[in-house]
Write an enzyme that holds these catalytic residues in place. Structure first.
Site, mmCIF file in Angstrom:
data_model
loop_
_atom_site.group_PDB
_atom_site.id
_atom_site.type_symbol
_atom_site.label_atom_id
_atom_site.label_comp_id
_atom_site.label_asym_id
_atom_site.label_seq_id
_atom_site.Cartn_x
_atom_site.Cartn_y
_atom_site.Cartn_z
ATOM 1 N N GLY A 108 -5.310 -28.311 -40.468
ATOM 2 C CA GLY A 108 -4.610 -29.601 -40.107
ATOM 3 C C GLY A 108 -5.015 -30.697 -40.636
ATOM 4 N N SER B 46 -4.851 -22.832 -44.726
ATOM 5 C CA SER B 46 -4.043 -23.977 -44.618
ATOM 6 C C SER B 46 -4.825 -25.283 -45.125
ATOM 7 C CB SER B 46 -3.836 -24.280 -42.994
ATOM 8 O OG SER B 46 -2.894 -25.428 -42.885
ATOM 9 N N ASP C 213 13.996 -3.850 -47.398
ATOM 10 C CA ASP C 213 12.988 -3.244 -46.566
ATOM 11 C C ASP C 213 12.667 -1.796 -47.514
ATOM 12 O OD1 ASP C 213 11.359 -1.937 -44.827
ATOM 13 O OD2 ASP C 213 12.612 -2.238 -43.055
ATOM 14 N N ASP D 30 10.492 -0.810 -51.299
ATOM 15 C CA ASP D 30 8.827 -0.357 -51.306
ATOM 16 C C ASP D 30 8.807 1.014 -51.049
ATOM 17 O OD1 ASP D 30 9.135 -0.355 -48.619
ATOM 18 O OD2 ASP D 30 8.146 -2.321 -48.346
ATOM 19 N N LEU E 269 9.744 2.440 -48.216
ATOM 20 C CA LEU E 269 9.856 2.948 -46.680
ATOM 21 C C LEU E 269 10.629 1.750 -45.892
ATOM 22 C CD1 LEU E 269 8.687 5.145 -44.463
ATOM 23 C CD2 LEU E 269 6.957 3.464 -44.144
ATOM 24 N N ASP F 10 10.343 0.145 -42.948
ATOM 25 C CA ASP F 10 9.378 0.040 -41.890
ATOM 26 C C ASP F 10 9.275 -1.315 -41.360
ATOM 27 O OD1 ASP F 10 8.318 -1.213 -43.959
ATOM 28 O OD2 ASP F 10 6.473 -0.409 -43.969
ATOM 29 N N SER G 217 1.647 -37.907 -41.281
ATOM 30 C CA SER G 217 0.857 -37.647 -42.186
ATOM 31 C C SER G 217 1.019 -38.084 -43.638
ATOM 32 C CB SER G 217 0.457 -36.129 -42.375
ATOM 33 O OG SER G 217 1.424 -35.329 -42.649
ATOM 34 N N ASP H 178 5.357 -17.933 -44.512
ATOM 35 C CA ASP H 178 4.550 -19.227 -44.074
ATOM 36 C C ASP H 178 5.691 -20.285 -44.491
ATOM 37 O OD1 ASP H 178 3.159 -21.703 -44.293
ATOM 38 O OD2 ASP H 178 1.220 -20.645 -44.971
ATOM 39 N N HIS I 22 2.542 -18.793 -40.765
ATOM 40 C CA HIS I 22 1.254 -19.636 -41.226
ATOM 41 C C HIS I 22 -0.090 -19.160 -40.850
ATOM 42 C CE1 HIS I 22 -0.590 -23.193 -43.210
ATOM 43 N NE2 HIS I 22 -0.935 -23.744 -42.002
#
Ligand code: CA
Length: 574
Positions: free
Chosen positions: A121, A206, A293, A296, A298, A300, A385, A456, A493
């Site tokens: 943060g 982060s 999905d 790769d 599979l 899953d 921020s 994220d 995240h």
């Protein structure tokens, strides 16, 4: 031309030689091997308060913590000394008192290593120096026997975010607190154990990952290993992209709906979540899975082939479009698809200049943390921020709805007589655009391990991937000699989401630095029912509570071979 190494008297092939001459920087030596750390016993605890001397440092307390006096993830932590102190106490230009507050936890039975814990943060709190990492605290640095420091990075909670108006506090948050604390911490370790740390590590996720990544550029001679999680290394840009996104979500949100402000229970903010409901995000996740999905090997619920998925998935084509019946959770309207596509493609100025990064498509979009960042924090936190910490002059606090993104992008790169370093400069690792300044770090034998949740929503895994590709380019394709990047499919995240998000990358980093064993496939487990590190409530119902997968060093991905589909041993990194 580079003098080329001969191995065992056999010249390397012409193709390899050519490739080496063309693409390997002449300054890229074979990485050195750093020796292993050796442990020591704590020689003093309470006495440190009087004994330890370091410029601009005041030890406030030093007291033993008995074995089991601290529990992490249900595990008793071994006996250690807890030291609390402050550095650089001063009166700020705003008339307020500032200091770099810190605590160190020094194990009675020390492993000879120092760990700097970067916090998340806007900092502002001395979080317990436990060195917890990666979706669960089971294998934190303190539990592994490191001497750990944690700090508030130069300001307190009540001063947050307005410390950003005070120029030195802004610099301390960016990078100067780490630079000041590092030699002090090593000195305190020497005072406590009779020797300085043999090996030093810095890590976090982060903003903590940002601290570690910045340290690789600024303090490359101080740390041997860098554990960089979800690095917000372009934090001002990411925060601005949040405002840009919020403006677009607001345009399609249900008018008049509000939710409580997360920092102020008496205030409310627009409910941007009405722009893309939980059911609709699950619809998008299903469409991503439908398309990606099995890439790769599979089906899953995890998309390991993230890069292949970016080429395969098309939100306009693959998500059902709502018809005359309107929104029912199982479709998106064309305006919804348009905004979602824009946000994933990345924020732009009015002239089309990128503000930040694209975001990868991944089924983790269904998880709560994704929505919290896009719909709540983008309204309630990022505007604070941006205005108070990153712009010169400060413009605090920015209203997201009326924010001028073009002007703010200029302001986070601007300086003036009071703020002599721009927000972008003080927050980022110098040279990240072309990271060949990491050559000395590499030559010394130091190592970097990065990880990032593919879903994220605030700092983009794509931004980290792009950095790694730039590192590859600057290292003649040999970045993997000293830096490896582990994407975490489905993870939000730093943790959470439909993911195997509990893993220890610190142990593998140590083995790489000190024993020359590079990490390739690192076991990660899901935090299902009974997990002592805390249960992940968002695991899909069909998953084993102990599902495991290898995290694979980019660009390899975990592909299914054969065997139990819930077990990491059934996969290989290819
Ligand atoms: Ca899969």
């Amino acid at each position: 031309m580079t003098r080329f190494p001969m191995k065992g008297g056999i010249a390397l092939g012409a193709a390899a030689l050519l490739s080496a001459c063309v693409s390997t920087p002449a300054t890229a030596p074979a990485p050195a091997r750093l020796g292993p750390a050796s442990g020591a016993a704590l020689q003093a605890c309470e006495a440190l308060a009087a004994r330890f001397q370091h410029p601009a440092t005041r030890i406030e307390s030093a007291a033993p913590v008995a074995a089991g006096g601290l529990q992490i993830g249900g595990q008793p932590i071994a006996a250690h000394c807890l030291v609390k102190g402050r550095m650089h106490e001063r009166k700020g230009s705003d008339g307020r008192d500032y200091a770099i507050g810190f605590e160190m936890r020094l194990p009675q039975a020390w492993n000879g290593r120092f760990y700097y814990q970067g916090n998340g943060g806007l900092d502002g709190a001395v979080r317990p120096a436990e060195g917890a990492l990666g979706g669960g605290p089971l294998t934190g640095a303190l539990a592994q026997g490191f001497a750990v420091i944690s700090s508030d990075a130069g300001h307190t909670g009540p001063q947050t975010p307005y410390f950003g108006l005070e120029p030195q506090a802004r610099l301390d948050y960016g990078y100067q607190a780490v630079a000041r604390l590092t030699p002090m911490a090593k000195g305190l370790i020497r005072s406590a154990y009779g020797k300085a740390p043999d090996r030093s590590y810095i890590g976090g996720c982060s903003n903590g990952g940002r601290h570690a990544m910045v340290a690789a550029s600024r303090l490359g001679d101080q740390y041997d290993g860098y554990l960089i999680g979800a690095p917000g290394y372009r934090l001002p840009n990411a925060a601005l992209a949040q405002l840009w996104g919020a403006q677009r979500w607001a345009a399609i949100a249900t008018p008049g709906t509000t939710v409580r402000h997360p920092l102020n229970p008496n205030a409310s903010i627009p409910d941007l979540g009405t722009a893309l409901t939980a059911a609709e995000r699950q619809t998008v996740a299903r469409a991503v899975l439908q398309r990606c999905d099995a890439l790769d090997g599979l089906a899953d619920g995890l998309v390991q082939a993230t890069q292949a998925c970016q080429a395969a998935f098309d939100v306009a084509r693959d998500v059902p479009t709502c018809g005359s019946g309107g929104r029912d959770g199982n479709c998106l309207t064309l305006p919804q698809k348009d905004v979602l596509a824009q946000v994933h493609a990345g924020a732009r100025t009015s002239k089309g200049q990128p503000v930040y990064s694209a975001f990868p498509w991944d089924p983790g979009i269904a998880a709560t943390n994704w929505a919290t960042w896009k719909f709540v924090n983008a309204v309630a936190l990022d505007p604070l921020s941006v205005g108070t910490v990153f712009t010169a002059p400060p413009a605090a606090p920015v209203n997201f709805a009326s924010a001028d993104i073009d002007a703010l992008l200029a302001a986070v790169s601007a300086t003036n007589d009071t703020y002599r370093e721009s927000g972008v400069s003080l927050m980022g690792p110098p040279g990240h655009e072309k990271p060949d300044n990491l050559l000395p770090l590499r030559a010394r034998g130091a190592k970097m391990v990065l990880y990032h949740g593919v879903s994220d929503a605030i700092f983009s895994a794509e931004d980290t991937r792009q950095w790694f590709e730039r590192l590859q380019a600057s290292q003649g394709g040999r970045a993997a000699d000293f830096a490896r990047y582990f994407p975490v499919p489905g993870m939000n995240h730093c943790s959470g989401g439909p993911a195997t998000d509990q893993f220890d990358l610190l142990g593998p980093l140590v083995r790489w630095v000190e024993h020359g064993e590079p990490p390739q496939a690192v076991k990660a487990v899901a935090r299902g029912a009974g997990n002592p590190g805390g249960v992940n409530a968002e695991l899909p119902a069909g998953w084993s509570p102990q599902r495991s997968r290898p995290l694979c060093a980019y660009p390899s991905v975990a592909r299914y071979r054969s065997g139990d589909p819930e077990n990491a041993t059934s996969f290989s990194c290819q």
